[in-house]
Design a protein around this motif. Structure first.
Motif, PDB file in Angstrom:
ATOM      1  N   ILE A 212      61.846 -48.242 102.828  1.00 49.89           N
ATOM      2  CA  ILE A 212      60.509 -48.531 102.748  1.00 49.89           C
ATOM      3  C   ILE A 212      59.748 -47.640 103.870  1.00 49.89           C
ATOM      4  O   ILE A 212      59.270 -47.987 104.885  1.00 49.89           O
ATOM      5  CB  ILE A 212      60.502 -49.886 102.655  1.00 49.89           C
ATOM      6  N   THR A 213      59.031 -46.623 102.936  1.00 51.91           N
ATOM      7  CA  THR A 213      58.585 -45.671 103.189  1.00 51.91           C
ATOM      8  C   THR A 213      58.123 -44.723 102.703  1.00 51.91           C
ATOM      9  O   THR A 213      57.850 -45.225 100.970  1.00 51.91           O
ATOM     10  CB  THR A 213      59.923 -44.666 103.918  1.00 51.91           C
ATOM     11  N   SER A 214      57.222 -44.699 102.796  1.00 59.54           N
ATOM     12  CA  SER A 214      55.981 -43.128 102.149  1.00 59.54           C
ATOM     13  C   SER A 214      54.507 -44.122 102.486  1.00 59.54           C
ATOM     14  O   SER A 214      54.616 -44.856 101.589  1.00 59.54           O
ATOM     15  CB  SER A 214      56.533 -42.715 100.484  1.00 59.54           C
ATOM     16  N   CYS A 215      53.649 -42.680 102.347  1.00 60.01           N
ATOM     17  CA  CYS A 215      52.863 -43.804 102.123  1.00 60.01           C
ATOM     18  C   CYS A 215      52.043 -43.509 101.327  1.00 60.01           C
ATOM     19  O   CYS A 215      51.457 -44.732 100.658  1.00 60.01           O
ATOM     20  CB  CYS A 215      51.244 -42.024 102.528  1.00 60.01           C
TER      21      CYS A 215
ATOM     22  N   GLY B  96      53.558 -43.928 108.489  1.00 59.35           N
ATOM     23  CA  GLY B  96      53.843 -42.014 107.861  1.00 59.35           C
ATOM     24  C   GLY B  96      54.975 -41.309 106.974  1.00 59.35           C
ATOM     25  O   GLY B  96      55.711 -42.330 107.026  1.00 59.35           O
ATOM     26  N   CYS B  97      55.121 -40.156 107.832  1.00 53.13           N
ATOM     27  CA  CYS B  97      56.093 -40.210 107.178  1.00 53.13           C
ATOM     28  C   CYS B  97      57.786 -39.951 108.034  1.00 53.13           C
ATOM     29  O   CYS B  97      57.219 -39.976 109.196  1.00 53.13           O
ATOM     30  CB  CYS B  97      56.371 -38.392 106.982  1.00 53.13           C
ATOM     31  N   THR B  98      58.610 -40.516 107.445  1.00 54.60           N
ATOM     32  CA  THR B  98      59.637 -40.669 107.859  1.00 54.60           C
ATOM     33  C   THR B  98      60.808 -40.301 107.373  1.00 54.60           C
ATOM     34  O   THR B  98      60.927 -39.565 107.230  1.00 54.60           O
ATOM     35  CB  THR B  98      59.687 -41.888 109.191  1.00 54.60           C
TER      36      THR B  98
ATOM     37  N   PRO C 185      65.123 -40.035 109.695  1.00 55.48           N
ATOM     38  CA  PRO C 185      65.575 -41.202 109.162  1.00 55.48           C
ATOM     39  C   PRO C 185      66.551 -41.449 110.556  1.00 55.48           C
ATOM     40  O   PRO C 185      66.927 -42.639 111.405  1.00 55.48           O
ATOM     41  CB  PRO C 185      66.748 -40.899 107.656  1.00 55.48           C
ATOM     42  N   GLY C 186      66.229 -40.426 111.267  1.00 57.36           N
ATOM     43  CA  GLY C 186      67.269 -40.435 113.293  1.00 57.36           C
ATOM     44  C   GLY C 186      68.660 -40.030 112.222  1.00 57.36           C
ATOM     45  O   GLY C 186      69.164 -39.875 110.265  1.00 57.36           O
TER      46      GLY C 186
ATOM     47  N   GLY D  11      60.692 -43.393  98.136  1.00 56.40           N
ATOM     48  CA  GLY D  11      59.336 -41.843  99.215  1.00 56.40           C
ATOM     49  C   GLY D  11      59.116 -41.576  97.495  1.00 56.40           C
ATOM     50  O   GLY D  11      59.252 -42.513  96.168  1.00 56.40           O
ATOM     51  N   ASN D  12      59.357 -40.133  97.748  1.00 61.05           N
ATOM     52  CA  ASN D  12      58.343 -39.091  96.842  1.00 61.05           C
ATOM     53  C   ASN D  12      59.698 -38.831  96.154  1.00 61.05           C
ATOM     54  O   ASN D  12      59.455 -37.566  94.619  1.00 61.05           O
ATOM     55  CB  ASN D  12      57.892 -38.835  96.777  1.00 61.05           C
TER      56      ASN D  12
END
Length: 531
Positions: free
Chosen positions: A48-51, A116-118, A124-125, A148-149
């Motif tokens: 679950i990521t992204s502004c 923020g940006c991951t 993601p590591g 994300g985008n």
């Protein structure tokens, strides 16, 4: 209403959830090579990521409610799935905690890893150990699911070329399923594992001792209603969260403790592996327009994205880029990502086109195939890294161009995608079409974008080492959408002339190309204004 996701390689490819198994089946692993205790298309990353996609609080609340329902049913995320939660705003932590949903998300592994940006930009590591082991053995095709985008091959992780973009609640659902090759709406989420001799998929006790109902658990049982989302949001919201949490983030003492040099000019450190003055930051950089005959440095296909051109993801430890950094004192096990090194032009130059899914057609028929970010240096026939080939051409006084297919530069508006092409000495890019922002960025770096007519694009895609491309783009003749004469000089002595169109839309574009790009133009005008 049908639930949908986008992928597996482009954000514009919208799919219903029921379509996804068939799409993935096109790249299935042979049966003899399949793993015993993992699906062929495991969910390797669930983020679950992204502004953008976490800026709607109710989407995060919905994800938290899926996690809560999954906990109540005793569901768990399989061991191979790496989960993460990275909202765009720290306010998300406040309202999720207040509503009790932060605990539910954390119970499934969706703890907050940052703001923020991951994963969306390639941070993601490492992949989980089980996925890495099976991937290295060639037994699986791991998949990323993220809110994300972008999902271009290699973007979220250099080892992943499959990814689906979806809403935060669906990310949680796919993480629970642990696999992407199923119709999620019809999937039974009960784990098919045995605990104390009881098959959990048939009912029984979970590992925590809780009783599970024997009936199937479907996606409809996990997704919350609008009323449930509204109630959880009402319980968690506080309108002061956003201003308060933003202020706390800005006032973080770590920012104030950062050392910054004084003085009118920045003291560039030539030994730095993070920040170096790039060659294009100079008033002496001139125009690349003119009449010249060039070697193709790369011949590419369609949909070459800015992530292909200048990746932001992890720097592979076994790459030549890693060797360059290790020689300068960096730890091979802690090189970070390309995005963290974008202040160092030499790292970014060596990282240009460092994506294993980029196919350089100059190497067609070669055995072994061209390594990643390599090309054929035509005069010698040597297979060398792109940056080395570019340096050889430059030292010999030879020009280079890039040839590509449709939608060149699609994806993120990444300025470094244009910068690395200037650093490679590319004078023009000849393509079927350009993404509009990348087209503008190329011009901003003094690189001429040319659109090839449809009837020669197939020939351009078949260029081989020894073929050369003559471009007649004199600075005085260039105008918006002007015709530009181009001739392919084939290695066998034949010629293919054609007329390309300059993908130059305004007089300002023309001025920037004549000046060599936006940075030299600004520097020269500033110096002239100062007298």
């Amino acid at each position: 209403m049908q639930l949908r996701a986008a992928g597996p390689r482009r954000p514009q490819d919208l799919r219903t959830l029921s379509d996804i198994p068939a799409v993935l089946a096109e790249g299935a692993v042979p049966a003899a090579s399949r793993p015993e205790d993992m699906p062929i298309f495991p969910v390797a990353l669930a983020a679950i990521t992204s502004c953008t996609n976490t800026s709607d609080p109710k989407l995060l609340v919905a994800a938290g409610l899926v996690a809560r329902k999954a906990r109540s049913l005793g569901l768990r995320v399989p061991r191979w799935v790496k989960t993460s939660l990275a909202p765009g705003s720290p306010a998300a932590s406040s309202y999720l905690r207040r509503s009790g949903l932060l605990e539910d998300l954390g119970a499934l592994g969706f703890d907050i890893v940052g703001f923020g940006c991951t994963t969306c930009i390639g941070n993601p590591g490492p992949l989980s150990a089980p996925v890495k082991e099976e991937l290295d053995a060639g037994r699986i095709r791991p998949v990323a699911v993220l809110s994300g985008n972008r999902n271009f091959p290699g973007r979220v992780h250099p080892d992943l070329d499959l990814g689906f973009i979806m809403s935060p609640p669906l990310v949680v659902a796919y993480a629970l399923a642990g696999r992407a090759d199923v119709d999620l709406a019809a999937f039974d989420f009960r784990p098919e594992l045995e605990i104390d001799g009881v098959r959990r998929g048939a009912g029984g006790r979970n590992g925590d001792g809780k009783i599970r109902a024997a009936r199937p658990v479907r996606l409809a049982d996990l997704l919350p209603t609008q009323a449930e989302i509204d109630a959880a949001w009402a319980a968690g919201q506080d309108r002061l969260d956003f201003a308060r949490d933003f202020s706390l983030a800005v006032e973080n003492p770590m920012w104030s403790r950062l050392e910054a040099p004084g003085g009118a000019q920045f003291p560039w450190d030539p030994e730095s592996t993070i920040l170096r003055r790039p060659p294009f930051a100079s008033a002496s950089e001139g125009s690349q327009l003119g009449r010249y005959t060039a070697h193709p440095l790369l011949v590419l296909g369609d949909d070459i994205t800015t992530d292909h051109i200048s990746p932001a993801s992890a720097i592979p430890a076994d790459s030549l880029v890693a060797d360059f950094l290790v020689e300068r004192g960096e730890d091979r096990a802690d090189l970070n990502v390309f995005a963290s090194r974008r202040g160092n032009w030499e790292v970014m130059l060596r990282g240009a086109f460092h994506n294993k899914t980029v196919g350089n057609r100059l190497g067609a028929g070669l055995e072994p195939p061209l390594p990643v970010a390599h090309t054929v240096h035509a005069p010698s026939g040597d297979v060398v890294p792109l940056w080395e080939a570019a340096e050889r051409y430059r030292n010999d006084g030879d020009s280079v161009v890039i040839v590509a297919g449709e939608r060149f530069g699609t994806g993120s508006s990444r300025d470094w995608a244009a910068k690395v092409q200037r650093l490679l000495g590319v004078r023009a890019v000849i393509a079927g079409s350009f993404e509009r922002i990348h087209r503008s960025n190329l011009i901003g770096m003094g690189v001429l974008p040319l659109i090839a007519p449809a009837d020669v694009r197939a020939q351009l895609g078949q260029l081989r080492p020894g073929d050369r491309v003559e471009v007649d783009a004199a600075a005085g003749d260039l105008a918006p959408r002007a015709d530009v004469a181009v001739v392919i000089h084939h290695a066998d002595g034949t010629r293919t002339p054609f007329t390309a169109r300059a993908a130059v839309e305004t007089e300002l574009d023309v001025e920037l190309l004549r000046a060599g790009g936006v940075i030299p133009s600004l520097l020269r005008s500033t110096i002239e204004a100062a007298g």
